[in-house]
Structure formats: structure tokens, C-alpha cells
Write a protein that holds these residues in place. Structure first.
Motif, PDB file in Angstrom:
ATOM      1  N   PRO A   1       0.719  -1.240  -0.021  1.00 26.53           N
ATOM      2  CA  PRO A   1      -0.116   0.088  -0.044  1.00 26.53           C
ATOM      3  C   PRO A   1       0.845   1.204   0.116  1.00 26.53           C
ATOM      4  CG  PRO A   1      -0.802  -1.584   1.661  1.00 26.53           C
ATOM      5  CD  PRO A   1       0.472  -1.986   1.085  1.00 26.53           C
TER       6      PRO A   1
ATOM      7  N   GLY B   1       3.094   6.208  -5.454  1.00 26.81           N
ATOM      8  CA  GLY B   1       3.082   6.218  -6.796  1.00 26.81           C
ATOM      9  C   GLY B   1       1.601   7.100  -7.269  1.00 26.81           C
TER      10      GLY B   1
ATOM     11  N   TYR C   1       1.899   1.967  -3.432  1.00 29.59           N
ATOM     12  CA  TYR C   1       0.752   2.467  -4.115  1.00 29.59           C
ATOM     13  C   TYR C   1       0.388   3.817  -3.771  1.00 29.59           C
ATOM     14  CZ  TYR C   1      -3.345   0.389  -6.446  1.00 29.59           C
ATOM     15  OH  TYR C   1      -4.022   0.106  -7.515  1.00 29.59           O
ATOM     16  N   VAL C   2       0.557   4.358  -2.319  1.00 26.98           N
ATOM     17  CA  VAL C   2       0.112   5.710  -2.251  1.00 26.98           C
ATOM     18  C   VAL C   2       1.213   6.820  -2.738  1.00 26.98           C
ATOM     19  CG1 VAL C   2       0.203   7.544  -0.413  1.00 26.98           C
ATOM     20  CG2 VAL C   2      -1.070   5.297  -0.188  1.00 26.98           C
TER      21      VAL C   2
END
Lengths: 447, 118
Positions: B3, B9, B6-7
Motif C-alpha cells: 500500500p 506512486g 501504491y500511495v
């Protein structure tokens, strides 16, 4: 080069459009051919990096989704408030003026993007970026439909509040770097307002967390499946009320829109902004309205759940099994459909030439076909139904925000600050402890 | 992909989206030099005087202090709320004491009249 330029100048405008379309079509064909030829290695590469593909798809979808969302909310605001004021509102561009907000967006894009002389240019440019990013990055954790979310984090709610709280940094940056007294005051005011309402906002959902035992928004939605009586609003009415009021202030909406109190401090932190940097501030504001509505729906109104257990009528249709019949179906049904729909117009109105009837039939057939496809998707695809329910609920809340703007006057700043600290904060703590006590009592009674 | 990446990116994607749009707007928008008055800050049409980054109300600072006290408390309360189904009465009493200490601070600020906007 001169030859190309001269030829281009000689062309009429339809000719230029045609040439452009031809070039575009040629490029697309070449691209498609390359894609088909190298489809196998490309698919393999994508399959090997599936999480990366998923990430790129999610990021693109979320970022692109914000544009029509903002346009739609701006149009809703213009039209609904106009109707509430007994005005007509936008009615020139597009059907019912619906394209006016798109024109507004294009206008902002083409305006001069100006930096005042005394401004700190780099901070001045970064401020809208921070504000926009703080609102858009929260969309990452909002569950739109079953399986349709950016990332299912176990701390999603905390992440949401942490990121959306960063928006205040952007406001302060914009206010400070503009080198304008109004901007500075506006920025500080916004900051004071946002941080004051941040505390009741985050405390109001603690009661809900006690009941749910999880911070994952996806899990919270799953907890509320079933009838609409299972939604958390019925167990947390006070929490919802505090949350909604605080969220209105957080999104800088009327009656708490003191940050842009144009009668007092011109335009607040945005006084010196123009062009696309100004655009991003207001882009972020309208996306914020959507996000706040979406979070309210997710937390208290069951997210993408239908208000009642939706009957499971999956229409199983495998296109492959039809064989040659599929080809006939695709070829014949549109023709017959258009003719059948055109027939009544042609027969009943003798003055109408047949081609007009055909055009009407074609449009009607398209409407029917799109409705049929959507209906089929609604009953047989879970995420389409979920997305529809989610959007329906979210836009009801967007409508309530617009409605409040059309109805309520702006509060005074001392009322605003006093209300957050003297009423909302004690009320949210009360809500927390009453919920905790209720959980204990229920546990004891059940044994 | 965890995660966190993900954040990060997503943040990079968002920043590049904003800068691409601003850059595109910069390319197609018109610009004029203007005279020296164009660059002046807009303060209702009169020339600016005095220090812009001068003095402003102390109350902003006190609200920020109160905010820090309560917002850090929230991180603790959230974890407590998640685990509450296991803690029950003991957790309830300890949280009551914890919040009471914080409320003392709020009561002090209230008594001092800090919460009244001046």
C-alpha cells in the motif's frame, strides 16, 4: 517545410478537418496493427506485472474521473441554485446549458496564469498542487463498487483523514506566498477553520469504529449489507450529524464558506491566483464536495449496498454459443429496430419525409439499446449495480450540499469557531462514550 | 506492491497530472508584459502600503496549539476504538481518564476566553 505549410494554407476548413481525421485514422490503424502483431509478448509482459497494471489503471481512472465529476457538480450548482432563485440559469451551451461548465473549464485553461511581483513563485505554484493532491489522493481508498477501489487498506479511514488534512497546508502556502494582505488573512482563516473542524470530524466517527471494529472502508461497507436498517446511520445519528456539519466546514461549503467570503476578504487565499493554478484550487474544492459526500455514504449509508437485498436475477448469456445466429442478430436487429421505431412517425405524420422518420428511429433505437445494455449490466454485473447505487446516494448528498448553498446564509467567524470547540467537540466526545457504554451494556445483557 | 508504494506512486501520478495541465495551459494561454501596476497585489484597487507579512491575530496560534493537542489524541483513540470489543470496561475507564485530562486543557482554554474569537 514551406511546401507543407503552403498546402495547408490552401485547404478549406472542412478539408483541414478531413486531413486531420485521415492522419489520425492512419496512425490508429498502424498502432492497432502493431498491437495485434505483437499482442502475445505484450500480454505476457502485462501478465507478469499485474499489480503494476492494476495500479496504472486505477490511477488513470481516478485522476480522469475527477474532471467530469467537477464539471457535473459545477453545472448542478449553477442550475439548481438558479431554479431555487426562480431564475433560468445556464441554458445556452448544449442541452439545458449542460456544457457551460466545460466551457468554463476551457476558459480557465486559456487564461493568463499570472504571478504577482512580490510573490514567492515556487511556493505560489506548489500551493494548488498540494491542495489538489490532498483531495484527489483520498479517492484512492473510497470503495466505489464491489472490487472497484484503488486500494483496500486496513487503516483506510485514518489515511483518509490524514491526507485530507494536508489540504490546509496548500491553503496556507497560497495565502502566505501571494504577498497580499487579503490572501494572508484568508489563508490563515481557512487554516483556523479547517483545523478546528478537523477535530470533531475525526472524533465523530469513533463511535462507528467501536461498533465496526475496523478502519477498512471496504469492510465497513460489507458490514452494512442487507436491509437499509443495517446502515450505521440508525446506530450513530449524533455521529452522523456531527460528521456532516464538520465535513461541510472541511469542504469550505456554505454556511461555512468563510474562506471565500468575497464581501469581507475579496477571495481569501485565492485573491492573487489566475489561470490554471486558480482552476486547480476550485477543481479541488468541487472534487472535495464529491469526496465528502462519498465518505458520508460509505460510512453511514451503506456505500454501494442496495437499500434492500436485491433479488439475484443473473441473466446468463454466452455470446459464443449462438454461433452464426449472433452474426445475424447483430446485423438484423438494429435494422429492424430502426425501421419499427421509425414506422409510427412516418405513418402518423404524413408531412414528414421518410429520412426524418429514419433519423428519429435511429436515435430512439440507440436510446433503447443503451437502456437495454445498462439494464442487463445492472442485473447481471455486481459492480455496475454497486456503482449505480453508490453514485445515486453520493449525488443525493451533493444535491444536499448545493441545496444548503441555495438556502443558508453564511455564519460569522466567531460563531464558526465557537461552534466547533464549544458544541461539536463535546458532543462528539459524548457520542464516543455513550456508544462505548452502550456496547458494554449490550454485552452484559446478552451475557 | 505494498500500500505504501501504491500511495507514493499515486502521489507522483497526481503531481505529474497537475504539472502537465498547468504546463499545457501555459503553452496555450496568452501572456502580456503589462506595466509595473500589473504586478501589484490586488488590495481593492489602492496601492499597497505597510508590511504584508506583518502582524496578525494571536488567536490563530492558540487554535493551532489546541488542534495539535486534540489531533494527536485521535490517533490513540482510533486504535482504542478498534480494540474496544476486547477491552470493554477497563478500556472504557482508562479512556475516560485520558479524555478527562485533555478536557481539562480545553476547560482551561475556555475559561481563559481563548475560544471567543477576538
Amino acid at each position: 517545410m514551406t511546401f507543407v505549410a503552403r498546402t495547408w494554407n490552401r485547404l478549406t476548413i472542412p478539408g483541414r478537418v478531413l486531413l486531420g481525421l485521415l492522419l489520425l485514422g492512419g496512425l490508429l490503424t498502424v498502432g492497432l496493427a502493431l498491437l495485434i502483431i505483437f499482442s502475445e509478448p505484450i500480454l505476457e509482459l502485462l501478465g507478469a506485472n499485474l499489480p503494476l497494471v492494476r495500479f496504472v489503471a486505477a490511477a488513470t481512472a481516478v485522476l480522469l474521473m475527477t474532471i467530469p465529476t467537477a464539471f457535473l457538480i459545477i453545472y448542478m450548482e449553477m442550475k439548481i441554485i438558479a431554479l431555487m432563485n426562480l431564475r433560468v440559469g445556464p441554458d445556452r451551451v448544449g442541452p439545458f446549458g449542460s456544457l457551460l461548465s466545460v466551457v468554463h473549464g476551457l476558459k480557465v485553461l486559456m487564461k493568463e496564469d499570472f504571478t504577482p511581483t512580490g510573490a514567492d513563485a515556487s511556493v505560489f505554484t506548489l500551493a494548488p498542487v498540494v491542495t489538489y493532491l490532498a483531495s484527489v489522493m483520498t479517492l484512492l481508498v473510497i470503495p466505489f463498487a464491489p472490487g472497484l477501489f484503488g486500494q483496500d487498506m486496513n487503516i483506510a479511514l485514518l489515511y483518509f483523514f490524514a491526507i485530507s488534512g494536508l489540504g490546509v497546508v496548500g491553503l496556507l502556502m497560497g495565502g502566505w506566498s501571494s504577498f497580499n494582505k487579503y490572501s494572508l488573512l484568508g489563508g490563515l482563516r481557512s487554516a483556523a477553520q479547517v483545523i478546528s473542524y478537523e477535530v470533531p470530524l475525526v472524533l465523530s466517527v469513533v463511535g462507528l469504529l467501536i461498533l465496526a471494529g475496523t478502519m477498512s472502508l471496504n469492510q465497513l461497507v460489507l458490514n452494512q449489507a442487507g436491509w437499509f436498517t443495517d446502515w450505521y446511520i440508525w446506530q450513530q445519528p449524533l455521529g452522523f450529524l456531527i460528521f456532516f456539519i464538520a465535513a461541510t466546514a472541511e469542504a469550505n461549503r456554505t454556511p461555512f464558506d468563510l474562506t471565500e467570503a468575497d464581501s469581507e476578504i475579496v477571495a481569501g487565499f485565492a485573491t492573487e491566483y489566475s489561470g490554471m493554478r486558480f482552476g486547480f484550487f476550485f477543481f479541488a474544492e468541487y472534487v472535495n464536495v464529491f469526496i465528502v459526500s462519498a465518505l458520508t455514504v460509505t460510512l453511514f449509508f451503506g456505500g454501494w449496498n442496495a437499500p434492500f437485498p436485491f433479488p439475484d436475477i443473473g441473466l446468463a448469456l454466452d455470446p459464443g454459443s449462438l454461433g452464426i445466429a449472433l452474426l445475424i442478430l447483430v446485423a438484423v436487429v438494429p435494422l429492424v429496430g430502426i425501421l419499427i421505431l421509425a414506422l409510427p412517425f412516418y405513418l402518423l405524420r404524413s408531412s414528414m419525409p421518410f429520412w426524418q422518420a429514419l433519423i428519429i428511429g435511429f436515435v430512439l433505437f440507440n436510446v433503447v439499446a443503451v437502456a437495454a445494455v445498462l439494464g442487463w449490466a445492472f442485473v447481471s454485473l455486481e459492480w455496475v449495480a454497486g456503482l449505480l447505487w453508490f453514485m445515486l446516494k453520493t449525488y443525493s448528498f451533493v444535491f444536499i450540499f448545493v441545496w444548503m448553498r441555495g438556502t443558508l446564509p453564511r455564519v460569522r467567524i466567531d460563531q464558526l469557531m465557537g461552534f466547533a470547540w464549544k458544541w461539536l467537540l463535546p458532543a462528539s466526545l459524548l457520542n464516543l462514550f455513550v456508544t462505548a457504554a452502550a456496547v458494554i451494556v449490550v454485552r452484559e445483557l446478552r451475557g | 506492491m505494498t500500500p505504501l508504494w501504491y500511495v507514493v506512486g499515486f502521489g507522483v501520478a497526481g503531481v505529474s497530472f497537475v504539472f502537465l495541465t498547468i504546463g499545457a495551459a501555459w503553452l496555450i494561454s496568452h501572456r502580456t508584459r503589462g506595466d509595473q501596476h500589473k504586478g501589484l497585489p490586488y488590495e481593492s484597487g489602492i496601492d499597497t502600503y505597510g508590511d504584508t507579512h506583518g502582524r496578525f491575530g494571536l488567536s490563530f496560534y492558540i487554535y493551532a496549539l489546541l488542534f495539535v493537542a486534540f489531533d494527536i489524541e485521535v490517533i490513540f483513540i482510533y486504535l482504542w476504538a478498534i480494540a474496544f470489543q476486547d477491552l470493554l470496561l477497563g478500556g472504557f475507564i482508562s479512556m475516560l481518564i485520558f479524555v478527562a485530562i485533555l478536557l481539562l486543557g480545553l476547560a482551561y482554554a475556555w475559561r481563559k476566553g481563548v475560544l471567543n474569537w477576538r
